[in-house]
Design a protein around this motif. Structure first.
Motif, mmCIF file in Angstrom:
data_model
loop_
_atom_site.group_PDB
_atom_site.id
_atom_site.type_symbol
_atom_site.label_atom_id
_atom_site.label_comp_id
_atom_site.label_asym_id
_atom_site.label_seq_id
_atom_site.Cartn_x
_atom_site.Cartn_y
_atom_site.Cartn_z
ATOM 1 N N ILE A 163 55.026 -46.960 73.895
ATOM 2 C CA ILE A 163 55.801 -48.182 74.099
ATOM 3 C C ILE A 163 57.257 -47.820 74.381
ATOM 4 C CG2 ILE A 163 56.687 -50.269 72.971
ATOM 5 C CD1 ILE A 163 53.942 -50.372 71.494
ATOM 6 N N ALA A 164 57.789 -46.850 73.640
ATOM 7 C CA ALA A 164 59.178 -46.432 73.852
ATOM 8 C C ALA A 164 59.382 -45.904 75.270
ATOM 9 C CB ALA A 164 59.575 -45.378 72.824
ATOM 10 N N ALA A 165 58.400 -45.174 75.792
ATOM 11 C CA ALA A 165 58.519 -44.637 77.160
ATOM 12 C C ALA A 165 58.578 -45.768 78.187
ATOM 13 C CB ALA A 165 57.354 -43.696 77.450
ATOM 14 N N ILE A 166 57.756 -46.797 78.000
ATOM 15 C CA ILE A 166 57.768 -47.945 78.921
ATOM 16 C C ILE A 166 59.109 -48.676 78.821
ATOM 17 C CG2 ILE A 166 56.734 -50.218 79.374
ATOM 18 C CD1 ILE A 166 54.018 -48.906 78.514
ATOM 19 N N VAL A 167 59.598 -48.867 77.602
ATOM 20 C CA VAL A 167 60.879 -49.549 77.400
ATOM 21 C C VAL A 167 62.018 -48.751 78.033
ATOM 22 C CG1 VAL A 167 62.573 -50.209 75.631
ATOM 23 C CG2 VAL A 167 60.172 -50.874 75.371
ATOM 24 N N LYS A 168 62.005 -47.423 77.871
ATOM 25 C CA LYS A 168 63.051 -46.587 78.485
ATOM 26 C C LYS A 168 63.074 -46.764 79.995
ATOM 27 C CE LYS A 168 63.228 -42.689 75.300
ATOM 28 N NZ LYS A 168 62.958 -41.267 75.127
ATOM 29 N N GLU A 169 61.893 -46.760 80.600
ATOM 30 C CA GLU A 169 61.816 -46.937 82.056
ATOM 31 C C GLU A 169 62.338 -48.310 82.460
ATOM 32 O OE1 GLU A 169 61.532 -46.223 85.924
ATOM 33 O OE2 GLU A 169 61.338 -44.729 84.334
ATOM 34 N N TRP A 170 61.988 -49.334 81.680
ATOM 35 C CA TRP A 170 62.448 -50.692 81.944
ATOM 36 C C TRP A 170 63.974 -50.764 81.852
ATOM 37 C CZ3 TRP A 170 62.445 -55.291 78.166
ATOM 38 C CH2 TRP A 170 62.515 -56.510 78.859
ATOM 39 N N LEU A 171 64.545 -50.109 80.841
ATOM 40 C CA LEU A 171 65.996 -50.077 80.693
ATOM 41 C C LEU A 171 66.647 -49.336 81.857
ATOM 42 C CD1 LEU A 171 66.318 -49.374 76.873
ATOM 43 C CD2 LEU A 171 67.226 -51.370 78.058
ATOM 44 N N ARG A 172 65.983 -48.270 82.323
ATOM 45 C CA ARG A 172 66.509 -47.523 83.476
ATOM 46 C C ARG A 172 66.618 -48.435 84.702
ATOM 47 N NH1 ARG A 172 64.952 -42.500 81.840
ATOM 48 N NH2 ARG A 172 62.720 -42.899 82.031
ATOM 49 N N GLN A 173 65.730 -49.418 84.755
ATOM 50 C CA GLN A 173 65.729 -50.376 85.867
ATOM 51 C C GLN A 173 66.536 -51.635 85.511
ATOM 52 O OE1 GLN A 173 62.635 -50.385 88.399
ATOM 53 N NE2 GLN A 173 61.733 -48.514 87.626
ATOM 54 N N ASP A 174 67.355 -51.529 84.460
ATOM 55 C CA ASP A 174 68.219 -52.615 83.984
ATOM 56 C C ASP A 174 67.433 -53.873 83.633
ATOM 57 O OD1 ASP A 174 70.833 -53.342 83.201
ATOM 58 O OD2 ASP A 174 71.030 -54.584 84.994
ATOM 59 N N CYS A 175 66.214 -53.691 83.121
ATOM 60 C CA CYS A 175 65.350 -54.795 82.700
ATOM 61 C C CYS A 175 65.160 -55.820 83.808
ATOM 62 C CB CYS A 175 65.875 -55.462 81.423
ATOM 63 S SG CYS A 175 65.993 -54.341 80.019
ATOM 64 N N ALA A 176 65.096 -55.336 85.050
ATOM 65 C CA ALA A 176 64.973 -56.225 86.211
ATOM 66 C C ALA A 176 63.619 -56.924 86.257
ATOM 67 C CB ALA A 176 65.198 -55.435 87.506
ATOM 68 N N ASP A 177 62.565 -56.257 85.800
ATOM 69 C CA ASP A 177 61.242 -56.879 85.818
ATOM 70 C C ASP A 177 61.113 -57.873 84.671
ATOM 71 O OD1 ASP A 177 60.055 -55.541 88.084
ATOM 72 O OD2 ASP A 177 60.081 -53.724 86.863
ATOM 73 N N GLU A 178 60.283 -58.885 84.878
ATOM 74 C CA GLU A 178 60.103 -59.950 83.888
ATOM 75 C C GLU A 178 59.502 -59.405 82.591
ATOM 76 O OE1 GLU A 178 60.982 -63.197 84.102
ATOM 77 O OE2 GLU A 178 61.914 -62.706 86.013
ATOM 78 N N VAL A 179 59.912 -60.026 81.479
ATOM 79 C CA VAL A 179 59.387 -59.675 80.151
ATOM 80 C C VAL A 179 57.860 -59.733 80.146
ATOM 81 C CG1 VAL A 179 59.208 -60.584 77.795
ATOM 82 C CG2 VAL A 179 61.454 -60.295 78.852
ATOM 83 N N GLU A 180 57.293 -60.783 80.743
ATOM 84 C CA GLU A 180 55.836 -60.967 80.733
ATOM 85 C C GLU A 180 55.124 -59.818 81.444
ATOM 86 O OE1 GLU A 180 58.063 -63.310 81.335
ATOM 87 O OE2 GLU A 180 57.682 -64.688 79.665
ATOM 88 N N MET A 181 55.713 -59.303 82.528
ATOM 89 C CA MET A 181 55.113 -58.180 83.244
ATOM 90 C C MET A 181 55.108 -56.925 82.376
ATOM 91 S SD MET A 181 56.354 -56.427 86.787
ATOM 92 C CE MET A 181 56.312 -54.647 86.840
ATOM 93 N N ILE A 182 56.209 -56.664 81.692
ATOM 94 C CA ILE A 182 56.285 -55.482 80.826
ATOM 95 C C ILE A 182 55.292 -55.627 79.674
ATOM 96 C CG2 ILE A 182 57.800 -54.058 79.392
ATOM 97 C CD1 ILE A 182 58.389 -54.016 82.463
ATOM 98 N N ALA A 183 55.172 -56.840 79.126
ATOM 99 C CA ALA A 183 54.181 -57.084 78.063
ATOM 100 C C ALA A 183 52.772 -56.805 78.580
ATOM 101 C CB ALA A 183 54.300 -58.513 77.537
#
Length: 199
Positions: A163-183
């Motif tokens: 989960i931390a790895a996915i969150v790190k990648e999301w942060l690298r992309q400035d959380c541009a993708d929707e929360v629901e997609m990451i979930a």
């Protein structure tokens, strides 16, 4: 809260935020009181009126972050967990949207905090933040699955690190993708589906 308490609180909050902003740029060991004061717009005597050391400020900032974090989870623990002992095994997963959506919204709304935490995991208490998740959610579910106690830390490490790895990648992309997609991505990593959620 009277006017002087409010002023004291606002000054402390500015110093908390200043520390978090600095941690995003450098390691805690290289941050000085002078830098914190400059970032917060206060003088050194104001800093020492509130804290004896930078470590005291770190403790306060972590407490503020934890209070903010818990405010994203309106349900009582019992409502989220239900009765583990009476639920069918196929209903039990280690990570569900009930936890993921508020967690991911908090990350999106507090990107600086999480960037700082990934950059400075020891000083930001990242391990302590996961302690509750391990003890209250992951541990009981693994016990219900009758996973031997000696193996549980490995399962927990796998889920937390993934989960931390996915969150790190999301942060690298400035959380541009929707929360629901990451979930969806996290859920499908934990419990693969037929691909119907992919877009």
């Amino acid at each position: 809260m009277n006017k002087s308490e409010s002023k004291y609180f606002n000054t402390a909050l500015r110093m908390d935020e200043a520390l978090i902003a600095l941690l995003e740029e450098k390691d805690l060991g290289y941050i000085t009181v002078k830098e914190i004061c400059r970032q917060a717009g206060v003088n050194r005597s104001t800093f020492y009126l509130h804290y004896e050391t930078i470590a005291d400020l770190v403790d306060e900032a972590l407490e503020m972050i934890n209070r903010r974090f818990l405010s994203y989870f309106p349900q009582q623990e019992e409502d989220v967990l239900g009765n583990l002992g009476s639920r069918n095994r196929d209903e039990l997963v280690l990570v569900t949207r009930e936890y993921l959506l508020p967690y991911l919204r908090f990350i999106r709304d507090n990107k600086k905090v999480y960037r700082a935490a990934f950059r400075n995991p020891g000083s930001m208490g990242a391990n302590a933040r996961y302690r509750e998740l391990k003890q209250r959610i992951l541990g009981p579910i693994l016990e219900r699955f009758e996973i031997p106690a000696a193996r549980r830390p490995y399962y927990i490490a796998y889920y937390i690190e993934g989960i931390a790895a996915i969150v790190k990648e999301w942060l690298r992309q400035d959380c541009a993708d929707e929360v629901e997609m990451i979930a969806d991505i996290i859920e499908s990593s934990v419990r693969p589906r037929d691909g119907s959620h992919e877009k």
